[in-house]
Design a protein around this motif. Structure first.
Motif, PDB file in Angstrom:
ATOM      1  N   MET A  87       0.816  -1.212   0.000  1.00  0.00           N
ATOM      2  CA  MET A  87       0.000   0.000   0.000  1.00  0.00           C
ATOM      3  C   MET A  87       0.845   1.254   0.000  1.00  0.00           C
ATOM      4  O   MET A  87       1.835   1.373   0.725  1.00  0.00           O
ATOM      5  N   ASP A  88       0.425   2.198  -0.815  1.00  0.00           N
ATOM      6  CA  ASP A  88       1.008   3.528  -0.824  1.00  0.00           C
ATOM      7  C   ASP A  88       0.608   4.290   0.444  1.00  0.00           C
ATOM      8  O   ASP A  88      -0.362   3.932   1.116  1.00  0.00           O
ATOM      9  N   LEU A  89       1.354   5.356   0.747  1.00  0.00           N
ATOM     10  CA  LEU A  89       1.048   6.189   1.912  1.00  0.00           C
ATOM     11  C   LEU A  89       0.204   7.400   1.517  1.00  0.00           C
ATOM     12  O   LEU A  89      -0.990   7.451   1.771  1.00  0.00           O
ATOM     13  N   ASP A  90       0.837   8.394   0.871  1.00  0.00           N
ATOM     14  CA  ASP A  90       0.150   9.648   0.549  1.00  0.00           C
ATOM     15  C   ASP A  90      -0.975   9.436  -0.450  1.00  0.00           C
ATOM     16  O   ASP A  90      -0.759   8.937  -1.552  1.00  0.00           O
ATOM     17  N   GLY A  91      -2.170   9.822  -0.052  1.00  0.00           N
ATOM     18  CA  GLY A  91      -3.313   9.749  -0.946  1.00  0.00           C
ATOM     19  C   GLY A  91      -4.051   8.440  -0.873  1.00  0.00           C
ATOM     20  O   GLY A  91      -5.237   8.387  -1.184  1.00  0.00           O
ATOM     21  N   THR A  92      -3.374   7.369  -0.473  1.00  0.00           N
ATOM     22  CA  THR A  92      -4.006   6.053  -0.369  1.00  0.00           C
ATOM     23  C   THR A  92      -4.343   5.743   1.082  1.00  0.00           C
ATOM     24  O   THR A  92      -5.502   5.508   1.421  1.00  0.00           O
ATOM     25  N   ALA A 198       2.397  -4.285   3.667  1.00  0.00           N
ATOM     26  CA  ALA A 198       3.588  -3.434   3.561  1.00  0.00           C
ATOM     27  C   ALA A 198       3.166  -2.023   3.184  1.00  0.00           C
ATOM     28  O   ALA A 198       2.288  -1.830   2.334  1.00  0.00           O
ATOM     29  N   LEU A 199       3.777  -1.053   3.814  1.00  0.00           N
ATOM     30  CA  LEU A 199       3.563   0.358   3.499  1.00  0.00           C
ATOM     31  C   LEU A 199       4.752   0.835   2.684  1.00  0.00           C
ATOM     32  O   LEU A 199       5.905   0.658   3.099  1.00  0.00           O
ATOM     33  N   VAL A 200       4.488   1.425   1.521  1.00  0.00           N
ATOM     34  CA  VAL A 200       5.562   1.793   0.597  1.00  0.00           C
ATOM     35  C   VAL A 200       5.356   3.230   0.130  1.00  0.00           C
ATOM     36  O   VAL A 200       4.299   3.576  -0.405  1.00  0.00           O
ATOM     37  N   THR A 201       6.373   4.069   0.315  1.00  0.00           N
ATOM     38  CA  THR A 201       6.250   5.462  -0.070  1.00  0.00           C
ATOM     39  C   THR A 201       7.529   5.980  -0.708  1.00  0.00           C
ATOM     40  O   THR A 201       8.630   5.567  -0.336  1.00  0.00           O
ATOM     41  N   SER A 202       7.378   6.890  -1.657  1.00  0.00           N
ATOM     42  CA  SER A 202       8.529   7.579  -2.239  1.00  0.00           C
ATOM     43  C   SER A 202       9.016   8.709  -1.350  1.00  0.00           C
ATOM     44  O   SER A 202      10.014   9.363  -1.650  1.00  0.00           O
ATOM     45  N   GLY A 203       8.299   8.962  -0.269  1.00  0.00           N
ATOM     46  CA  GLY A 203       8.676  10.035   0.636  1.00  0.00           C
ATOM     47  C   GLY A 203       9.851   9.648   1.524  1.00  0.00           C
ATOM     48  O   GLY A 203      10.050   8.472   1.852  1.00  0.00           O
ATOM     49  N   LEU A 204      10.619  10.625   1.927  1.00  0.00           N
ATOM     50  CA  LEU A 204      11.721  10.398   2.851  1.00  0.00           C
ATOM     51  C   LEU A 204      11.172  10.036   4.232  1.00  0.00           C
ATOM     52  O   LEU A 204      10.061  10.434   4.603  1.00  0.00           O
ATOM     53  N   THR A 233      10.494   3.371   2.873  1.00  0.00           N
ATOM     54  CA  THR A 233      10.466   4.771   2.451  1.00  0.00           C
ATOM     55  C   THR A 233      11.624   5.009   1.490  1.00  0.00           C
ATOM     56  O   THR A 233      12.420   4.106   1.224  1.00  0.00           O
ATOM     57  N   ALA A 234      11.714   6.233   0.991  1.00  0.00           N
ATOM     58  CA  ALA A 234      12.832   6.572   0.110  1.00  0.00           C
ATOM     59  C   ALA A 234      14.113   6.804   0.894  1.00  0.00           C
ATOM     60  O   ALA A 234      15.127   7.176   0.310  1.00  0.00           O
ATOM     61  N   GLY A 235      14.072   6.602   2.204  1.00  0.00           N
ATOM     62  CA  GLY A 235      15.292   6.707   2.995  1.00  0.00           C
ATOM     63  C   GLY A 235      15.464   8.075   3.612  1.00  0.00           C
ATOM     64  O   GLY A 235      14.506   8.723   4.030  1.00  0.00           O
ATOM     65  N   TYR A 236      16.691   8.530   3.657  1.00  0.00           N
ATOM     66  CA  TYR A 236      17.039   9.775   4.320  1.00  0.00           C
ATOM     67  C   TYR A 236      17.666  10.736   3.323  1.00  0.00           C
ATOM     68  O   TYR A 236      18.296  10.323   2.352  1.00  0.00           O
ATOM     69  N   PRO A 237      17.515  12.046   3.544  1.00  0.00           N
ATOM     70  CA  PRO A 237      18.106  13.010   2.617  1.00  0.00           C
ATOM     71  C   PRO A 237      19.624  12.943   2.647  1.00  0.00           C
ATOM     72  O   PRO A 237      20.228  12.849   3.715  1.00  0.00           O
ATOM     73  N   GLY A 247      16.858   6.677  -3.218  1.00  0.00           N
ATOM     74  CA  GLY A 247      15.428   6.814  -3.426  1.00  0.00           C
ATOM     75  C   GLY A 247      15.032   7.966  -4.323  1.00  0.00           C
ATOM     76  O   GLY A 247      13.993   7.934  -4.973  1.00  0.00           O
ATOM     77  N   GLU A 248      15.838   9.004  -4.387  1.00  0.00           N
ATOM     78  CA  GLU A 248      15.505  10.148  -5.233  1.00  0.00           C
ATOM     79  C   GLU A 248      15.673   9.815  -6.709  1.00  0.00           C
ATOM     80  O   GLU A 248      15.096  10.467  -7.572  1.00  0.00           O
TER      81      GLU A 248
END
Length: 330
Positions: A87-92, A198-204, A233-237, A247-248
């Motif tokens: 599952m996606d995070l933002d919007g889902t 599983a929660l999966v996001t492109s966000g940091l 997540t996409a990890g850390y900046p 991830g970026e």
């Protein structure tokens, strides 16, 4: 697109789903009618192109960062019982897209030193659903050509850090992270069915975890790290002298975040036993390229981005999705 095209691994490309017929791939390496290429299609937003040969289809994923990639479009089936839902995070799971668009808008305002800056409606598909760097690259190209991506990312993290701290203190922007309607009952139903989640996001991580923590507090579901079987997540900046992330560069619509969640996080190798749920065009492309049964949910930009054709199902709510899952539970 008016004619119906069939591609290996995709099947019939319904013209009503926003597909575009191209004469050649964006990088110029493939042309329709040459070297075995039968058809070339693009999603409505042109983020992903499909190059169809007689026996296989290649997907070309563009990149605002200059690192495009080709992936085979895997033949895909759904074989019960379902073992996992991704599952996606933002919007889902959480409705927060407006908040993050606002953060990007604040970033552009800082670059321009113009507190009154606002996005136009046509900007929205390009500042949601993809990686932060891609969002910011689009903004720089359109609004702040003299700025660097590094400057934009610095402003973005300043705004993000400030707002995340305020939210964790209970002082943040009101209703920034609202749980999606029906999400609690849906998640608990999956638990009852014994299906991994599983929660999966492109966000940091810095921005993603406060979101889901806030939503779980609202829902009364406890600690999300205990509830989910895997969180990616996409990890850390990336910063000077600090551990960063790829991830970026490999965020949705690239398939790697979903592939990592399932194959590594959940230890499931059988793609046909997995369903993924997304509300964004980039997300459904990522799921489909990873080889998972793809369910789009309304409320995001799937229809607007012309990516409906990457979905096996398109549902209005979690109740509809749960019926699909229950129908494939045994």
């Amino acid at each position: 697109m008016s004619e119906r095209v069939t591609l290996p691994g995709l099947g019939d490309a319904d013209p009503a789903h926003g597909w575009q017929i191209l004469k050649e791939c964006a990088d110029g390496l493939h042309k329709a009618g040459e070297n075995g290429v039968r058809h070339i299609l693009a999603t409505g937003d042109r983020k992903v192109e499909l190059i169809g040969f007689e026996q296989q289809t290649l997907a070309y994923v563009k990149s605002e960062m200059g690192y495009p990639a080709y992936y085979p479009l895997c033949p895909k089936t759904l074989n019960p019982p379902i073992q996992a839902v991704l599952m996606d995070l933002d919007g889902t799971t959480v409705h927060s897209e407006a908040f993050w668009i606002w953060i990007i808008e604040q970033t552009v305002a800082s670059l321009l030193k113009d507190d009154g800056f606002r996005f136009n409606p046509e900007d929205i598909p390009y500042v949601s659903g993809h990686s932060v760097s891609e969002h910011l690259s689009y903004c720089i190209d359109k609004y702040a050509q003299s700025a660097s991506l590094a400057d934009a990312r610095n402003y973005y993290m300043q705004h993000t850090d400030r707002e995340m701290d305020l939210i964790l203190e209970g002082k943040g922007r009101p209703n920034a992270f609202a749980p999606a309607p029906g999400i609690k009952a849906f998640l608990l139903a999956l638990k009852e069915l014994g299906i991994k989640i599983a929660l999966v996001t492109s966000g940091l991580y810095r921005k993603a975890f406060p979101e889901i923590l806030s939503a779980f507090q609202t829902l009364g579901l406890g600690d999300p790290e205990e509830f989910y079987d895997c969180i990616i997540t996409a990890g850390y900046p990336l910063g000077r002298g600090k551990a960063g992330t790829l991830g970026e560069l490999e965020a949705k619509p690239h398939p790697w975040l979903y592939a990592e969640a399932c194959r590594v996080g959940l230890n499931i190798a059988d793609r046909s036993a997995v369903i993924g749920i997304e509300d964004s065009g980039a997300g459904v492309c990522a799921l489909r390229l990873a080889g998972y049964h793809t369910v789009g949910i309304s409320g995001g930009n799937i229809l607007e981005s012309g990516t409906r054709g990457m979905c096996d199902h398109y549902c209005d709510n979690f109740e509809e999705i749960l019926q699909i899952i229950k129908g494939n539970a045994t």
